[in-house]
Scaffold this motif. Sequence first.
Motif, PDB file in Angstrom:
ATOM      1  N   ASP A 206       0.808  -1.226   0.000  1.00  0.00           N
ATOM      2  CA  ASP A 206       0.000   0.000   0.000  1.00  0.00           C
ATOM      3  C   ASP A 206       0.842   1.277   0.000  1.00  0.00           C
ATOM      4  OD1 ASP A 206      -2.567   1.012  -0.286  1.00  0.00           O
ATOM      5  OD2 ASP A 206      -2.668   1.539   1.847  1.00  0.00           O
ATOM      6  N   SER A 207       2.076   1.171  -0.433  1.00  0.00           N
ATOM      7  CA  SER A 207       2.951   2.342  -0.509  1.00  0.00           C
ATOM      8  C   SER A 207       2.575   3.184  -1.721  1.00  0.00           C
ATOM      9  CB  SER A 207       4.408   1.889  -0.619  1.00  0.00           C
ATOM     10  OG  SER A 207       5.235   2.993  -0.921  1.00  0.00           O
ATOM     11  N   SER A 208       2.760   4.486  -1.610  1.00  0.00           N
ATOM     12  CA  SER A 208       2.514   5.367  -2.752  1.00  0.00           C
ATOM     13  C   SER A 208       3.821   5.682  -3.483  1.00  0.00           C
ATOM     14  CB  SER A 208       1.835   6.654  -2.283  1.00  0.00           C
ATOM     15  OG  SER A 208       2.667   7.309  -1.351  1.00  0.00           O
ATOM     16  N   ASN A 209       4.927   5.101  -3.038  1.00  0.00           N
ATOM     17  CA  ASN A 209       6.236   5.294  -3.648  1.00  0.00           C
ATOM     18  C   ASN A 209       6.373   4.342  -4.845  1.00  0.00           C
ATOM     19  OD1 ASN A 209       8.815   6.078  -4.178  1.00  0.00           O
ATOM     20  ND2 ASN A 209       9.715   5.214  -2.316  1.00  0.00           N
ATOM     21  N   VAL A 210       5.648   4.656  -5.936  1.00  0.00           N
ATOM     22  CA  VAL A 210       5.513   3.783  -7.087  1.00  0.00           C
ATOM     23  C   VAL A 210       5.925   4.540  -8.347  1.00  0.00           C
ATOM     24  CG1 VAL A 210       3.800   2.545  -8.475  1.00  0.00           C
ATOM     25  CG2 VAL A 210       3.670   2.465  -6.008  1.00  0.00           C
ATOM     26  N   THR A 211       6.626   3.849  -9.261  1.00  0.00           N
ATOM     27  CA  THR A 211       7.004   4.457 -10.535  1.00  0.00           C
ATOM     28  C   THR A 211       6.525   3.574 -11.683  1.00  0.00           C
ATOM     29  OG1 THR A 211       9.147   3.352 -10.567  1.00  0.00           O
ATOM     30  CG2 THR A 211       9.071   5.541  -9.581  1.00  0.00           C
ATOM     31  N   LYS A 212       6.408   4.178 -12.872  1.00  0.00           N
ATOM     32  CA  LYS A 212       6.047   3.415 -14.059  1.00  0.00           C
ATOM     33  C   LYS A 212       7.224   2.521 -14.434  1.00  0.00           C
ATOM     34  CE  LYS A 212       2.779   6.611 -16.128  1.00  0.00           C
ATOM     35  NZ  LYS A 212       2.466   7.397 -17.331  1.00  0.00           N
ATOM     36  N   SER A 213       6.898   1.328 -14.960  1.00  0.00           N
ATOM     37  CA  SER A 213       7.951   0.376 -15.287  1.00  0.00           C
ATOM     38  C   SER A 213       7.623  -0.393 -16.566  1.00  0.00           C
ATOM     39  CB  SER A 213       8.135  -0.594 -14.116  1.00  0.00           C
ATOM     40  OG  SER A 213       9.158  -1.505 -14.371  1.00  0.00           O
ATOM     41  N   GLY A 214       7.261   0.327 -17.603  1.00  0.00           N
ATOM     42  CA  GLY A 214       7.004  -0.313 -18.882  1.00  0.00           C
ATOM     43  C   GLY A 214       5.542  -0.640 -19.107  1.00  0.00           C
ATOM     44  N   ILE A 215       5.296  -1.300 -20.254  1.00  0.00           N
ATOM     45  CA  ILE A 215       3.936  -1.694 -20.628  1.00  0.00           C
ATOM     46  C   ILE A 215       3.963  -3.169 -21.006  1.00  0.00           C
ATOM     47  CG2 ILE A 215       2.081  -1.392 -22.320  1.00  0.00           C
ATOM     48  CD1 ILE A 215       2.829   1.557 -22.422  1.00  0.00           C
ATOM     49  N   ILE A 216       3.024  -3.946 -20.466  1.00  0.00           N
ATOM     50  CA  ILE A 216       2.916  -5.366 -20.773  1.00  0.00           C
ATOM     51  C   ILE A 216       1.497  -5.642 -21.216  1.00  0.00           C
ATOM     52  CG2 ILE A 216       2.948  -7.685 -19.798  1.00  0.00           C
ATOM     53  CD1 ILE A 216       5.228  -6.830 -18.023  1.00  0.00           C
ATOM     54  N   LYS A 217       1.349  -6.243 -22.399  1.00  0.00           N
ATOM     55  CA  LYS A 217       0.035  -6.563 -22.971  1.00  0.00           C
ATOM     56  C   LYS A 217      -0.904  -5.354 -22.940  1.00  0.00           C
ATOM     57  CE  LYS A 217       0.313 -11.462 -21.987  1.00  0.00           C
ATOM     58  NZ  LYS A 217      -0.256 -12.631 -21.354  1.00  0.00           N
ATOM     59  N   ASP A 218      -0.403  -4.233 -23.374  1.00  0.00           N
ATOM     60  CA  ASP A 218      -1.151  -2.972 -23.462  1.00  0.00           C
ATOM     61  C   ASP A 218      -1.632  -2.450 -22.104  1.00  0.00           C
ATOM     62  OD1 ASP A 218      -0.849  -2.884 -26.247  1.00  0.00           O
ATOM     63  OD2 ASP A 218      -2.620  -4.164 -26.515  1.00  0.00           O
ATOM     64  N   ARG A 219      -0.992  -2.886 -21.034  1.00  0.00           N
ATOM     65  CA  ARG A 219      -1.339  -2.382 -19.699  1.00  0.00           C
ATOM     66  C   ARG A 219      -0.088  -1.808 -19.049  1.00  0.00           C
ATOM     67  NH1 ARG A 219      -3.984  -7.360 -16.964  1.00  0.00           N
ATOM     68  NH2 ARG A 219      -3.831  -6.053 -15.138  1.00  0.00           N
ATOM     69  N   GLN A 220      -0.252  -0.679 -18.379  1.00  0.00           N
ATOM     70  CA  GLN A 220       0.869  -0.025 -17.705  1.00  0.00           C
ATOM     71  C   GLN A 220       1.364  -0.877 -16.547  1.00  0.00           C
ATOM     72  OE1 GLN A 220       2.465   3.159 -18.398  1.00  0.00           O
ATOM     73  NE2 GLN A 220       3.882   2.070 -17.074  1.00  0.00           N
ATOM     74  N   ARG A 221       2.683  -1.059 -16.477  1.00  0.00           N
ATOM     75  CA  ARG A 221       3.304  -1.804 -15.387  1.00  0.00           C
ATOM     76  C   ARG A 221       3.908  -0.801 -14.418  1.00  0.00           C
ATOM     77  NH1 ARG A 221       8.558  -5.638 -15.539  1.00  0.00           N
ATOM     78  NH2 ARG A 221       7.927  -7.073 -13.914  1.00  0.00           N
ATOM     79  N   TYR A 222       3.859  -1.121 -13.130  1.00  0.00           N
ATOM     80  CA  TYR A 222       4.411  -0.247 -12.093  1.00  0.00           C
ATOM     81  C   TYR A 222       5.403  -1.020 -11.233  1.00  0.00           C
ATOM     82  CZ  TYR A 222       0.571   2.861 -13.295  1.00  0.00           C
ATOM     83  OH  TYR A 222      -0.285   3.683 -13.958  1.00  0.00           O
ATOM     84  N   HIS A 223       6.308  -0.262 -10.592  1.00  0.00           N
ATOM     85  CA  HIS A 223       7.301  -0.842  -9.696  1.00  0.00           C
ATOM     86  C   HIS A 223       7.225  -0.097  -8.365  1.00  0.00           C
ATOM     87  CE1 HIS A 223      11.504  -1.041  -8.037  1.00  0.00           C
ATOM     88  NE2 HIS A 223      11.189  -2.324  -8.165  1.00  0.00           N
TER      89      HIS A 223
END
Length: 142
Positions: free
Chosen positions: A13-30
């Motif tokens: 539940d952390s808000s310390n999240v960044t974008k990490s690419g796109i997989i199967k047309d969906r945004q991936r986060y890290h």
Amino acid sequence: MLLMTAPNCPRCDSSNVTKSGIIKDRQRYHCKACQYHFTVDKLGKGISTYYVIKALQLYIEGVSYREIERLLGVSHVSVMNWVKKYQIKIPKNSEYRPTYKILNHKEIAEYFANRENLRSSGVIVTELGDKFMVIRWERFKD
């Protein structure tokens, strides 16, 4: 201007999240806090929390997965997944067994008018759409 914010991490539940690419047309986060990679939830058919709660109540009362499927119209696999997700444990008591009936408004009034239906048992009534479910526990008869 609409500013899109990244979702919170589903694991910590952390808000310390960044974008990490796109997989199967969906945004991936890290997640930088727990190093978890995730994508946003798929939009699709969601089951109302009403049915989840009713299914878990019925499970606790001793109704089988398949019977819950027949009563509520949700997959027995979904019910099993909810039981695992919410870590539901049913009490072990072989001395009592639940039986249930599905009744409409008129039938439930007749059911409670007969005192024999309430003797030597526990009874709970729950709403089930436009009908009512009466769950009754009786001692096993030898």
